[in-house]
Design a protein around this motif. Sequence first.
Motif, PDB file in Angstrom:
ATOM      1  N   ASN A  45      45.388 -16.676 -54.958  1.00 57.08           N
ATOM      2  CA  ASN A  45      44.351 -16.054 -55.802  1.00 57.08           C
ATOM      3  C   ASN A  45      43.000 -16.741 -55.615  1.00 57.08           C
ATOM      4  O   ASN A  45      41.959 -16.078 -55.602  1.00 57.08           O
ATOM      5  CB  ASN A  45      44.758 -16.104 -57.270  1.00 57.08           C
ATOM      6  N   ILE A  46      43.001 -18.039 -55.442  1.00 52.20           N
ATOM      7  CA  ILE A  46      41.755 -18.773 -55.205  1.00 52.20           C
ATOM      8  C   ILE A  46      41.163 -18.365 -53.854  1.00 52.20           C
ATOM      9  O   ILE A  46      39.955 -18.159 -53.732  1.00 52.20           O
ATOM     10  CB  ILE A  46      41.978 -20.297 -55.265  1.00 52.20           C
TER      11      ILE A  46
ATOM     12  N   SER B  20      33.816 -13.819 -52.500  1.00 47.80           N
ATOM     13  CA  SER B  20      32.483 -14.388 -52.669  1.00 47.80           C
ATOM     14  C   SER B  20      31.741 -14.416 -51.337  1.00 47.80           C
ATOM     15  O   SER B  20      30.560 -14.065 -51.263  1.00 47.80           O
ATOM     16  CB  SER B  20      32.596 -15.804 -53.244  1.00 47.80           C
ATOM     17  N   LEU B  21      32.429 -14.818 -50.274  1.00 51.46           N
ATOM     18  CA  LEU B  21      31.804 -14.878 -48.956  1.00 51.46           C
ATOM     19  C   LEU B  21      31.488 -13.474 -48.430  1.00 51.46           C
ATOM     20  O   LEU B  21      30.417 -13.240 -47.866  1.00 51.46           O
ATOM     21  CB  LEU B  21      32.715 -15.609 -47.973  1.00 51.46           C
ATOM     22  N   ALA B  22      32.406 -12.541 -48.625  1.00 55.43           N
ATOM     23  CA  ALA B  22      32.213 -11.178 -48.113  1.00 55.43           C
ATOM     24  C   ALA B  22      31.067 -10.462 -48.831  1.00 55.43           C
ATOM     25  O   ALA B  22      30.295  -9.742 -48.213  1.00 55.43           O
ATOM     26  CB  ALA B  22      33.506 -10.384 -48.245  1.00 55.43           C
TER      27      ALA B  22
ATOM     28  N   ALA C 241      28.841 -17.114 -61.255  1.00 52.75           N
ATOM     29  CA  ALA C 241      27.913 -17.922 -62.058  1.00 52.75           C
ATOM     30  C   ALA C 241      28.541 -19.250 -62.465  1.00 52.75           C
ATOM     31  O   ALA C 241      27.868 -20.286 -62.491  1.00 52.75           O
ATOM     32  CB  ALA C 241      27.473 -17.139 -63.293  1.00 52.75           C
ATOM     33  N   TYR C 242      29.833 -19.252 -62.738  1.00 55.89           N
ATOM     34  CA  TYR C 242      30.525 -20.481 -63.141  1.00 55.89           C
ATOM     35  C   TYR C 242      30.423 -21.551 -62.058  1.00 55.89           C
ATOM     36  O   TYR C 242      30.333 -22.738 -62.352  1.00 55.89           O
ATOM     37  CB  TYR C 242      31.991 -20.173 -63.460  1.00 55.89           C
ATOM     38  N   PHE C 243      30.419 -21.136 -60.795  1.00 62.07           N
ATOM     39  CA  PHE C 243      30.355 -22.086 -59.685  1.00 62.07           C
ATOM     40  C   PHE C 243      28.991 -22.772 -59.610  1.00 62.07           C
ATOM     41  O   PHE C 243      28.853 -23.817 -59.000  1.00 62.07           O
ATOM     42  CB  PHE C 243      30.615 -21.380 -58.357  1.00 62.07           C
ATOM     43  N   LYS C 244      27.974 -22.164 -60.208  1.00 59.31           N
ATOM     44  CA  LYS C 244      26.607 -22.684 -60.112  1.00 59.31           C
ATOM     45  C   LYS C 244      26.251 -23.633 -61.247  1.00 59.31           C
ATOM     46  O   LYS C 244      25.171 -24.196 -61.258  1.00 59.31           O
ATOM     47  CB  LYS C 244      25.616 -21.526 -60.109  1.00 59.31           C
TER      48      LYS C 244
ATOM     49  N   LYS D  81      33.346 -26.873 -55.618  1.00 55.36           N
ATOM     50  CA  LYS D  81      33.451 -27.855 -54.539  1.00 55.36           C
ATOM     51  C   LYS D  81      34.273 -27.295 -53.383  1.00 55.36           C
ATOM     52  O   LYS D  81      33.988 -27.585 -52.221  1.00 55.36           O
ATOM     53  CB  LYS D  81      34.074 -29.145 -55.056  1.00 55.36           C
ATOM     54  N   ILE D  82      35.279 -26.485 -53.703  1.00 52.01           N
ATOM     55  CA  ILE D  82      36.080 -25.856 -52.646  1.00 52.01           C
ATOM     56  C   ILE D  82      35.196 -24.899 -51.850  1.00 52.01           C
ATOM     57  O   ILE D  82      35.180 -24.927 -50.622  1.00 52.01           O
ATOM     58  CB  ILE D  82      37.296 -25.121 -53.245  1.00 52.01           C
ATOM     59  N   LEU D  83      34.425 -24.064 -52.547  1.00 47.39           N
ATOM     60  CA  LEU D  83      33.516 -23.144 -51.869  1.00 47.39           C
ATOM     61  C   LEU D  83      32.462 -23.920 -51.072  1.00 47.39           C
ATOM     62  O   LEU D  83      32.172 -23.574 -49.927  1.00 47.39           O
ATOM     63  CB  LEU D  83      32.837 -22.209 -52.872  1.00 47.39           C
ATOM     64  N   GLY D  84      31.944 -24.980 -51.653  1.00 46.27           N
ATOM     65  CA  GLY D  84      30.943 -25.795 -50.967  1.00 46.27           C
ATOM     66  C   GLY D  84      31.482 -26.453 -49.713  1.00 46.27           C
ATOM     67  O   GLY D  84      30.770 -26.598 -48.721  1.00 46.27           O
TER      68      GLY D  84
END
Length: 117
Positions: A25-26, A33-35, A41-44, A76-79
């Motif tokens: 799911n993650i 998000s990439l596509a 907003a939570y990630f920011k 952090k995972i996305l980053g």
Amino acid sequence: KPAACPTDVVPPRLFKEVWETIGLNIHIIINSSLALGVVPAYFKQAVVHPLIKKANLANCVLSNFRPISKLPFLSKILGSILGPCPFFYLLPLGLILKKHGISYHFYADDSQIYLPL
């Protein structure tokens, strides 16, 4: 050892323990998000804590502190996925700047271009 962010809904340690269950799911959230080119907003959202630079400095002087940003664990995972991407775009720009005698520095989280006035 990941530093916990006060806004984390799930502590990083627990998150790692249940990765086998929720990892797919993650991956879907990150890939979406990439596509779409949209970051949730939570990630920011970050919590910034002041940290004194040296123990012997006065704690009443603002310049004696440095900001420490605590980001949510998922951001952090996305980053970590997106971290190297800007360099693919900035390196050709660096060649153009160098060709025109313009000084620059490219960092992982910042770019500086020095123009003569």
